[in-house]
Motif scaffolding. Sequence first.
Motif, PDB file in Angstrom:
ATOM      1  N   ILE A  13      -7.454  51.117  67.204  1.00 52.18           N
ATOM      2  CA  ILE A  13      -7.097  52.490  67.401  1.00 52.18           C
ATOM      3  C   ILE A  13      -8.035  53.457  66.632  1.00 52.18           C
ATOM      4  O   ILE A  13      -8.197  54.407  66.949  1.00 52.18           O
ATOM      5  CB  ILE A  13      -5.619  52.735  67.148  1.00 52.18           C
ATOM      6  CG1 ILE A  13      -5.143  52.194  65.759  1.00 52.18           C
ATOM      7  CG2 ILE A  13      -4.754  52.030  68.120  1.00 52.18           C
ATOM      8  CD1 ILE A  13      -3.841  52.574  64.978  1.00 52.18           C
ATOM      9  N   PRO A  44      -7.967  54.959  63.384  1.00 49.14           N
ATOM     10  CA  PRO A  44      -7.537  56.030  62.876  1.00 49.14           C
ATOM     11  C   PRO A  44      -8.479  56.378  61.744  1.00 49.14           C
ATOM     12  O   PRO A  44      -9.054  55.647  60.702  1.00 49.14           O
ATOM     13  CB  PRO A  44      -6.203  55.848  62.150  1.00 49.14           C
ATOM     14  CG  PRO A  44      -6.155  54.366  62.129  1.00 49.14           C
ATOM     15  CD  PRO A  44      -7.041  53.851  63.170  1.00 49.14           C
ATOM     16  N   ARG A  45      -8.688  57.737  61.578  1.00 52.73           N
ATOM     17  CA  ARG A  45      -9.665  58.356  60.212  1.00 52.73           C
ATOM     18  C   ARG A  45      -8.710  58.533  59.159  1.00 52.73           C
ATOM     19  O   ARG A  45      -9.017  58.525  58.057  1.00 52.73           O
ATOM     20  CB  ARG A  45     -10.156  59.633  60.703  1.00 52.73           C
ATOM     21  CG  ARG A  45     -11.570  58.958  61.397  1.00 52.73           C
ATOM     22  CD  ARG A  45     -12.526  60.321  61.598  1.00 52.73           C
ATOM     23  NE  ARG A  45     -11.793  61.125  62.404  1.00 52.73           N
ATOM     24  CZ  ARG A  45     -11.451  62.352  62.031  1.00 52.73           C
ATOM     25  NH1 ARG A  45     -11.932  62.968  60.933  1.00 52.73           N
ATOM     26  NH2 ARG A  45     -10.614  63.341  62.746  1.00 52.73           N
ATOM     27  N   ALA A 100      -4.354  58.895  57.347  1.00 49.80           N
ATOM     28  CA  ALA A 100      -2.933  58.163  57.454  1.00 49.80           C
ATOM     29  C   ALA A 100      -2.156  58.759  58.283  1.00 49.80           C
ATOM     30  O   ALA A 100      -1.192  58.147  58.937  1.00 49.80           O
ATOM     31  CB  ALA A 100      -2.154  58.247  56.048  1.00 49.80           C
ATOM     32  N   GLN A 124      -2.804  59.984  61.622  1.00 49.85           N
ATOM     33  CA  GLN A 124      -3.365  59.408  62.598  1.00 49.85           C
ATOM     34  C   GLN A 124      -2.695  58.029  62.801  1.00 49.85           C
ATOM     35  O   GLN A 124      -2.398  57.663  63.885  1.00 49.85           O
ATOM     36  CB  GLN A 124      -4.900  59.400  62.696  1.00 49.85           C
ATOM     37  CG  GLN A 124      -5.547  60.768  62.975  1.00 49.85           C
ATOM     38  CD  GLN A 124      -6.883  60.743  63.264  1.00 49.85           C
ATOM     39  OE1 GLN A 124      -7.626  59.646  62.658  1.00 49.85           O
ATOM     40  NE2 GLN A 124      -7.509  61.673  63.513  1.00 49.85           N
ATOM     41  N   LEU A 125      -2.781  57.372  61.880  1.00 51.58           N
ATOM     42  CA  LEU A 125      -2.134  55.997  61.915  1.00 51.58           C
ATOM     43  C   LEU A 125      -0.834  55.992  62.069  1.00 51.58           C
ATOM     44  O   LEU A 125      -0.053  55.148  62.867  1.00 51.58           O
ATOM     45  CB  LEU A 125      -2.352  55.123  60.604  1.00 51.58           C
ATOM     46  CG  LEU A 125      -1.801  53.799  60.671  1.00 51.58           C
ATOM     47  CD1 LEU A 125      -2.219  52.678  61.709  1.00 51.58           C
ATOM     48  CD2 LEU A 125      -1.912  53.070  59.215  1.00 51.58           C
ATOM     49  N   ASP A 126      -0.126  56.733  61.394  1.00 52.37           N
ATOM     50  CA  ASP A 126       1.524  57.010  61.516  1.00 52.37           C
ATOM     51  C   ASP A 126       1.637  57.799  62.914  1.00 52.37           C
ATOM     52  O   ASP A 126       2.657  57.183  63.579  1.00 52.37           O
ATOM     53  CB  ASP A 126       1.956  58.178  60.510  1.00 52.37           C
ATOM     54  CG  ASP A 126       2.037  57.473  59.204  1.00 52.37           C
ATOM     55  OD1 ASP A 126       2.157  56.483  58.921  1.00 52.37           O
ATOM     56  OD2 ASP A 126       2.069  58.578  58.170  1.00 52.37           O
ATOM     57  N   SER A 166      -0.133  56.853  65.799  1.00 48.71           N
ATOM     58  CA  SER A 166      -0.363  55.574  66.592  1.00 48.71           C
ATOM     59  C   SER A 166       0.986  54.866  66.461  1.00 48.71           C
ATOM     60  O   SER A 166       1.117  53.981  67.725  1.00 48.71           O
ATOM     61  CB  SER A 166      -1.326  55.065  66.249  1.00 48.71           C
ATOM     62  OG  SER A 166      -2.464  55.715  66.261  1.00 48.71           O
ATOM     63  N   LEU A 167       1.847  54.771  65.609  1.00 48.32           N
ATOM     64  CA  LEU A 167       2.858  53.954  65.575  1.00 48.32           C
ATOM     65  C   LEU A 167       3.951  54.111  66.584  1.00 48.32           C
ATOM     66  O   LEU A 167       4.782  53.382  66.971  1.00 48.32           O
ATOM     67  CB  LEU A 167       3.569  53.919  64.075  1.00 48.32           C
ATOM     68  CG  LEU A 167       2.678  53.341  63.046  1.00 48.32           C
ATOM     69  CD1 LEU A 167       3.530  53.479  61.517  1.00 48.32           C
ATOM     70  CD2 LEU A 167       2.149  51.812  63.467  1.00 48.32           C
TER      71      LEU A 167
END
Length: 80
Positions: A34, A36-37, A39, A41-43, A45-46
């Motif tokens: 995925i 992410p740049r 945190a 963006q990571l969240d 994506s969940l």
Amino acid sequence: MEAYEKLCGDLGHDPADVALGWLLSRPGVTAPIIGPRTADQLDRSLGALTVDLAEATLARLDELFPPVGDGGPGPEAWAW
């Protein structure tokens, strides 16, 4: 893209979440990258982990984005 965004809206999910959910449903795909740049963006994506795609939805996604071999060679197969 309009048909894809409408499908996502009908499902009540963000298009990015549906895309990741679709990838996770594909045989042989074990870990979509995925990238992410941040945190945040990571969240975001969940959310893909909550997407449950019915067989009819998977079939519609295959219509919109034909697998290579079923709709011609990519990327031409995905041209709208």
